[in-house]
Design a protein around this motif. Sequence first.
Motif, PDB file in Angstrom:
ATOM      1  N   PHE A  13       0.822  -1.208   0.000  1.00 50.62           N
ATOM      2  CA  PHE A  13       0.000   0.000   0.000  1.00 50.62           C
ATOM      3  C   PHE A  13       0.863   1.269   0.000  1.00 50.62           C
ATOM      4  N   SER A  14       2.059   1.198   0.584  1.00 49.39           N
ATOM      5  CA  SER A  14       2.967   2.344   0.511  1.00 49.39           C
ATOM      6  C   SER A  14       3.359   2.625  -0.928  1.00 49.39           C
ATOM      7  N   LEU A  15       3.701   1.568  -1.670  1.00 49.47           N
ATOM      8  CA  LEU A  15       4.074   1.741  -3.074  1.00 49.47           C
ATOM      9  C   LEU A  15       2.899   2.266  -3.903  1.00 49.47           C
ATOM     10  N   VAL A  16       1.688   1.803  -3.599  1.00 46.29           N
ATOM     11  CA  VAL A  16       0.516   2.298  -4.319  1.00 46.29           C
ATOM     12  C   VAL A  16       0.312   3.790  -4.064  1.00 46.29           C
ATOM     13  N   GLN A  17       0.466   4.213  -2.826  1.00 46.17           N
ATOM     14  CA  GLN A  17       0.303   5.629  -2.508  1.00 46.17           C
ATOM     15  C   GLN A  17       1.386   6.487  -3.156  1.00 46.17           C
ATOM     16  N   VAL A  18       2.619   5.972  -3.175  1.00 46.76           N
ATOM     17  CA  VAL A  18       3.697   6.710  -3.833  1.00 46.76           C
ATOM     18  C   VAL A  18       3.421   6.829  -5.333  1.00 46.76           C
ATOM     19  N   ALA A  19       2.967   5.767  -5.950  1.00 41.49           N
ATOM     20  CA  ALA A  19       2.640   5.813  -7.383  1.00 41.49           C
ATOM     21  C   ALA A  19       1.511   6.796  -7.659  1.00 41.49           C
TER      22      ALA A  19
ATOM     23  N   LEU B 249      -9.573  16.766 -12.514  1.00 42.15           N
ATOM     24  CA  LEU B 249      -8.512  15.773 -12.387  1.00 42.15           C
ATOM     25  C   LEU B 249      -8.091  15.606 -10.929  1.00 42.15           C
ATOM     26  N   ALA B 250      -7.989  16.721 -10.207  1.00 42.95           N
ATOM     27  CA  ALA B 250      -7.606  16.642  -8.796  1.00 42.95           C
ATOM     28  C   ALA B 250      -8.640  15.881  -7.979  1.00 42.95           C
ATOM     29  N   HIS B 251      -9.916  16.078  -8.276  1.00 44.80           N
ATOM     30  CA  HIS B 251     -10.962  15.367  -7.538  1.00 44.80           C
ATOM     31  C   HIS B 251     -10.918  13.863  -7.825  1.00 44.80           C
ATOM     32  N   ARG B 252     -10.609  13.494  -9.083  1.00 49.40           N
ATOM     33  CA  ARG B 252     -10.510  12.065  -9.395  1.00 49.40           C
ATOM     34  C   ARG B 252      -9.358  11.411  -8.620  1.00 49.40           C
ATOM     35  N   ILE B 253      -8.248  12.117  -8.554  1.00 49.71           N
ATOM     36  CA  ILE B 253      -7.101  11.575  -7.820  1.00 49.71           C
ATOM     37  C   ILE B 253      -7.416  11.480  -6.332  1.00 49.71           C
ATOM     38  N   THR B 254      -8.123  12.480  -5.804  1.00 48.16           N
ATOM     39  CA  THR B 254      -8.519  12.435  -4.394  1.00 48.16           C
ATOM     40  C   THR B 254      -9.452  11.256  -4.125  1.00 48.16           C
ATOM     41  N   ALA B 255     -10.365  11.001  -5.057  1.00 49.61           N
ATOM     42  CA  ALA B 255     -11.279   9.866  -4.890  1.00 49.61           C
ATOM     43  C   ALA B 255     -10.516   8.534  -4.879  1.00 49.61           C
ATOM     44  N   TRP B 256      -9.548   8.406  -5.781  1.00 47.58           N
ATOM     45  CA  TRP B 256      -8.722   7.190  -5.787  1.00 47.58           C
ATOM     46  C   TRP B 256      -7.935   7.061  -4.497  1.00 47.58           C
ATOM     47  N   SER B 257      -7.448   8.173  -3.976  1.00 48.16           N
ATOM     48  CA  SER B 257      -6.681   8.137  -2.731  1.00 48.16           C
ATOM     49  C   SER B 257      -7.554   7.657  -1.569  1.00 48.16           C
ATOM     50  N   LYS B 258      -8.783   8.155  -1.511  1.00 50.99           N
ATOM     51  CA  LYS B 258      -9.691   7.704  -0.458  1.00 50.99           C
ATOM     52  C   LYS B 258     -10.009   6.208  -0.604  1.00 50.99           C
ATOM     53  N   PHE B 259     -10.212   5.763  -1.841  1.00 51.37           N
ATOM     54  CA  PHE B 259     -10.505   4.344  -2.075  1.00 51.37           C
ATOM     55  C   PHE B 259      -9.354   3.468  -1.577  1.00 51.37           C
ATOM     56  N   ILE B 260      -8.137   3.878  -1.882  1.00 52.58           N
ATOM     57  CA  ILE B 260      -6.973   3.092  -1.455  1.00 52.58           C
ATOM     58  C   ILE B 260      -6.844   3.103   0.060  1.00 52.58           C
ATOM     59  N   ARG B 261      -7.067   4.277   0.680  1.00 58.13           N
ATOM     60  CA  ARG B 261      -6.922   4.365   2.131  1.00 58.13           C
ATOM     61  C   ARG B 261      -7.961   3.516   2.848  1.00 58.13           C
TER      62      ARG B 261
ATOM     63  N   LEU C  42       1.431   4.133   7.394  1.00 59.34           N
ATOM     64  CA  LEU C  42       1.124   4.751   6.100  1.00 59.34           C
ATOM     65  C   LEU C  42       0.738   6.216   6.235  1.00 59.34           C
ATOM     66  N   ALA C  43       0.533   6.702   7.475  1.00 59.95           N
ATOM     67  CA  ALA C  43       0.108   8.093   7.653  1.00 59.95           C
ATOM     68  C   ALA C  43       1.121   9.103   7.114  1.00 59.95           C
ATOM     69  N   PRO C  44       2.444   8.941   7.402  1.00 60.04           N
ATOM     70  CA  PRO C  44       3.385   9.925   6.824  1.00 60.04           C
ATOM     71  C   PRO C  44       3.393   9.919   5.301  1.00 60.04           C
ATOM     72  N   ILE C  45       3.268   8.711   4.718  1.00 55.93           N
ATOM     73  CA  ILE C  45       3.248   8.639   3.262  1.00 55.93           C
ATOM     74  C   ILE C  45       1.986   9.288   2.721  1.00 55.93           C
ATOM     75  N   ASP C  46       0.861   9.039   3.400  1.00 55.57           N
ATOM     76  CA  ASP C  46      -0.385   9.672   2.991  1.00 55.57           C
ATOM     77  C   ASP C  46      -0.280  11.198   3.117  1.00 55.57           C
TER      78      ASP C  46
END
Length: 594
Positions: A165-171, A238-250, A286-290
């Motif tokens: 999950f760290s690698l996914v967040q970095v990507a 675009l920013a909202h889509r990325i935010t939505a993906w970030s929430k899904f991953i978290r 994962l909080a610092p990476i997030d």
Amino acid sequence: MSQPGFFARSELTRVLWSFRREFFMVGIFSMVANVLMLSPTLYMLQVYDRVLMSRSELTLLAMSLITLFLFAVMAFSEWMRSRVLVRSGLRLDALLGTRVFNASFDSYLGQQGSGPARAFGDLIQIRQFLTGQGIFAFFDAPWAPIYVAVLFFLHPLLGWMAIFFSLVQVALAWFGHRHTVAPAEAASRAASDTGAYLQAKLRNAEVLESMGMVHNLRAHWLRRHTGTLGLQSQSQSLAHRITAWSKFIRYSQQSLALGAGALLVIEGQLSPGGMIASNVLMSRALAPIDMLVNTWRMFINARSAFGRLEALLGQYPEDDPSLKRVAPTGGLVLRDVVASAPGRATPILKGVSTAIAQAQVTVVLGPSGSGKSTLARAMIGIWPGVAGEVLLDGLPIESWDRAELGPHLGYLPQDVELFEGSIAENIARLGEVDSAQVIAAAKSAGLHEMILRFPKGYDTPMGEAGGMLSGGQRQRIGLARALYGEPVLVVLDEPNANLDDVGEQALVRAVHQLKEAGRTVVLITHRPGILAVADRLLILQDGRVQADGPRDEVLAALRAQQQAQAQAQAQAQQHAAREAQAGQGGGAVAPQAA
């Protein structure tokens, strides 16, 4: 202690390097806070796996008290690192505030920058990043491997899940930076340009209203505004889509970590306490990476602001405070001065040379567009892109410290700008008001009686007086400001453009007083009535000196030239008339001969 070469590369990095002690303290407090973040995990492990099994209330009490103490130490560390950063931000502003203002003002004066507002915006952005939540992510991120190591200690599956999950967040952070920075910057620039366009046009609101131009202006603004909205919509989408993906991953990480822990409990490879603790521990790992993902944009903006500010301070270095000069006397020499302007193919001034002695009054004449105003600005060293030499008392005028030289110069531009404050503060150049000198300057400009008629006299705010002042009165206040403090060199650009007969008489008296006091005066005008006070005349034509010398000699040469031109024109007309008569005579004889 010698500084590393990397940190000595620029003034800005040297200033930031001076905060290494503060950043070291923040690192120590961050270490304590992050290590103590393991306290809730250890507490849950002990409660679920030991206290519930032994049912010992004394053990529970002791563990709770120890955990509360560790929480207090952790909170103290968090508070202390925030306090250190806030104080560092204030010290950073104190170290760089004046320096940034001076450099940005010089850049704006040279028409090479966007002014102090942009530079201070960059400084604020750097300060907010260094003292805000974003910097905590960089101090907390190095401790994430410790949490991952504890997860591996509980079970390897949990550790590998944390790494995945760290690698996914970095990507996701890399993808967001790659695809959102450029659209966001384009939208920001478009919004800034649209606002600046409208603000510039609204300065002439009276003209727009009187001639019915508001509707046309609205159409021009709407085209720009619509384009800005389109760019903002694209960037935000675009920013909202990325935010939505970030929430899904978290959220997926939290649920899958709990599910994996439950599976390990079912298989007997993990205790129930370890299941709960691992879920909390993985979220903490994962909080610092997030946080890095969420603050990466802030880091990129701060880095861009750092680069702009570093270039600005490097291009406009600080003047040597130990360099002091003797007060100038007012002698001015120009040698082959060439002045250019951005976007203009040919120079405005083309090799202007002249010498103006102390206590002389020089009047500059010439048609519109001949370069008179540019010459005035070059004389006092405020025109960018000047080649050649402008010497004040034999020294290049750009070598003088402006704060030191300013009180010895007086300048009245064509467009007089009065600043917020009282009339006295405007005349005193926004500095400490010397009442005697303010009154003396106002009397020289013929303003004293007029100012006394205001309800508050010299203390009248310009906001109240601005609506009551005519163009000529504003110009005379500008003249009084130029005369304040007995400057040795006074450059007046069209000082009588808006003056009536009374104002022009006051101007003539002021010039006579300056001359009698041994001051050097350069007066640019279209109106020949002021020539009576001139010692020298300098006539410009298309950026070149057409005539330069004592007033009477130049006037005599001009009269002789005009007479010669009139005689030549009269002779040409007589010759043309004789040729016309000869042609008519030949035309009359020809039919008779036929």
